[in-house]
Design a protein around this motif. Structure first.
Motif, PDB file in Angstrom:
ATOM      1  N   LEU A   1       0.828  -1.207   0.000  1.00 33.17           N
ATOM      2  CA  LEU A   1       0.000   0.000   0.000  1.00 33.17           C
ATOM      3  C   LEU A   1       0.861   1.255   0.000  1.00 33.17           C
TER       4      LEU A   1
ATOM      5  N   ARG B   1      -0.235   5.314   0.600  1.00 26.26           N
ATOM      6  CA  ARG B   1      -1.335   6.226   0.908  1.00 26.26           C
ATOM      7  C   ARG B   1      -0.747   7.561   1.339  1.00 26.26           C
TER       8      ARG B   1
ATOM      9  N   SER C   1      -4.221   7.064  -3.065  1.00 29.13           N
ATOM     10  CA  SER C   1      -4.155   5.715  -2.515  1.00 29.13           C
ATOM     11  C   SER C   1      -3.950   4.719  -3.644  1.00 29.13           C
TER      12      SER C   1
ATOM     13  N   GLU D   1      -5.096  -2.368  -2.081  1.00 30.34           N
ATOM     14  CA  GLU D   1      -6.295  -1.711  -2.591  1.00 30.34           C
ATOM     15  C   GLU D   1      -6.376  -1.913  -4.100  1.00 30.34           C
TER      16      GLU D   1
END
Length: 358
Positions: free
Chosen positions: A265, A267, A280, A291
């Protein structure tokens, strides 16, 4: 009407010809042959040097750094092991050779002072932090500028299993290796861009470093490799977190090569008086996404979100290297010192975090 004179390509040397040159710079340079001509290649590893000589057969094959220096290209990409960046850059800059230095460029203000003194020759110095040049990141930074004075930045880059497997990455080297030098330098650079490179006052509240000393290697880093739990031993940090304030903006940084959460990830969250902007998804070359979507979301004055989505996959990262090289070419040709503020910001914050972690 007289046609404008065509400039010759910059004569480019490659100092270090490992993974990032082969997979990131080589395709970008193939696209930018009108701007750069690779005239010299150097790597102490004979296999890496042989691959580079095969990729650029007209280039001078240098068996030592001194031979690269003697070739005196117009400019150089420094992609040697991290602990060599400072020595290689200062020598090349002092010889009047402009440098694009792969991250990490500096650890603290002492490193920055050495580079700036070497660059007094008039050579350009550009930080090789490709994530700032991604299309999604540039949109996020444009949206951050709409938020007014920033009050918070929360920046995360976490991998489930992603230790880079080059041997020099796995050894502690006085602040040049470990997850902060690898992933954290990107986030430091993006914090600087979001804050317009201003850092008058830095207050570090917390720094945490950790290492489990064994973990799975990044699957994309070595061709044909397979991720196996505990397959790599190392003595560098694999997790790093910090909380600090820069001129009243609270900044949270968290990076990890190894994480218990499933998937990888990135972000980036920015908040200001007028709203928030959030990127994101994921950077780099991993396909182990936490994600599904790659997106940038803007919310102003509490109104409905403005959502922009991007294609997933490595294309954004690869394009960023071409954009970075165009930026480098512009800085060299124009004699511009556009990157001086970025270097000072990274040096100031990096030094403050390093001191707090000692």
């Amino acid at each position: 009407m007289t046609a404008p004179l065509r400039q010759e390509p910059l004569r480019l040397g490659l100092c270090g010809c490992g993974w990032v040159i082969r997979h990131c710079y080589q395709p970008a340079l193939a696209e930018l042959s009108a701007l750069f001509e690779v005239v010299a290649v150097f790597d102490p590893d004979p296999a890496a040097l042989q691959r580079a000589a095969h990729a650029w057969p007209a280039a001078r094959r240098c068996d030592s750094f001194e031979e690269l220096l003697a070739a005196h290209p117009d400019a150089a990409v420094i992609a040697s092991p991290n602990a060599c960046h400072l020595d290689h850059a200062t020598a090349l800059l002092a010889a009047g050779i402009s440098c694009l230095v792969e991250k990490p460029v500096v650890r603290d203000t002492a490193d920055a002072a050495l580079l700036q003194a070497a660059a007094q020759s008039g050579a350009a110095l550009v930080s090789g932090v490709a994530c700032r040049f991604r299309d999604d990141t540039r949109l996020w930074l444009d949206q951050v500028a709409l938020l007014g004075p920033l009050t918070e930045l929360d920046l995360v880059w976490s991998r489930e299993h992603g230790v880079p497997s080059a041997p020099w990455h796995l050894r502690r080297a006085d602040g040049w290796t470990g997850v902060f030098a690898d992933l954290g330098y990107h986030l430091l650079d993006l914090a600087g861009a979001a804050l317009r490179w201003r850092a008058e006052r830095i207050d570090v509240a917390m720094v945490q470093r950790a290492s489990q000393r064994r973990g799975a290697g990044a699957s994309w880093y070595v061709e044909g490799s397979k991720v196996r739990a505990g397959s790599l031993a190392y003595d560098t940090d694999d997790r790093f977190g910090a909380t600090l304030a820069v001129d009243g903006c609270r900044i949270g940084l968290r990076v990890a090569w190894i994480d218990s959460a499933r998937g990888d990830l990135v972000r980036l969250e920015a908040r200001g008086a007028r709203g928030e902007a959030v990127l994101s998804g994921l950077f780099g070359f991993s396909d182990n996404r936490r994600e599904r979507d790659q997106q940038v979301v803007l919310r102003l004055h509490g109104r409905d979100k403005i959502r922009t989505t991007f294609e997933t996959g490595p294309e954004l990262q690869l394009c960023a290297f071409a954009t970075l090289l165009r930026h480098f070419h512009r800085c060299v040709r124009a004699g511009a010192d556009e990157e001086a503020a970025a270097l000072r910001f990274a040096a100031a914050l990096g030094g403050a975090l390093r001191e707090a972690a000692a």
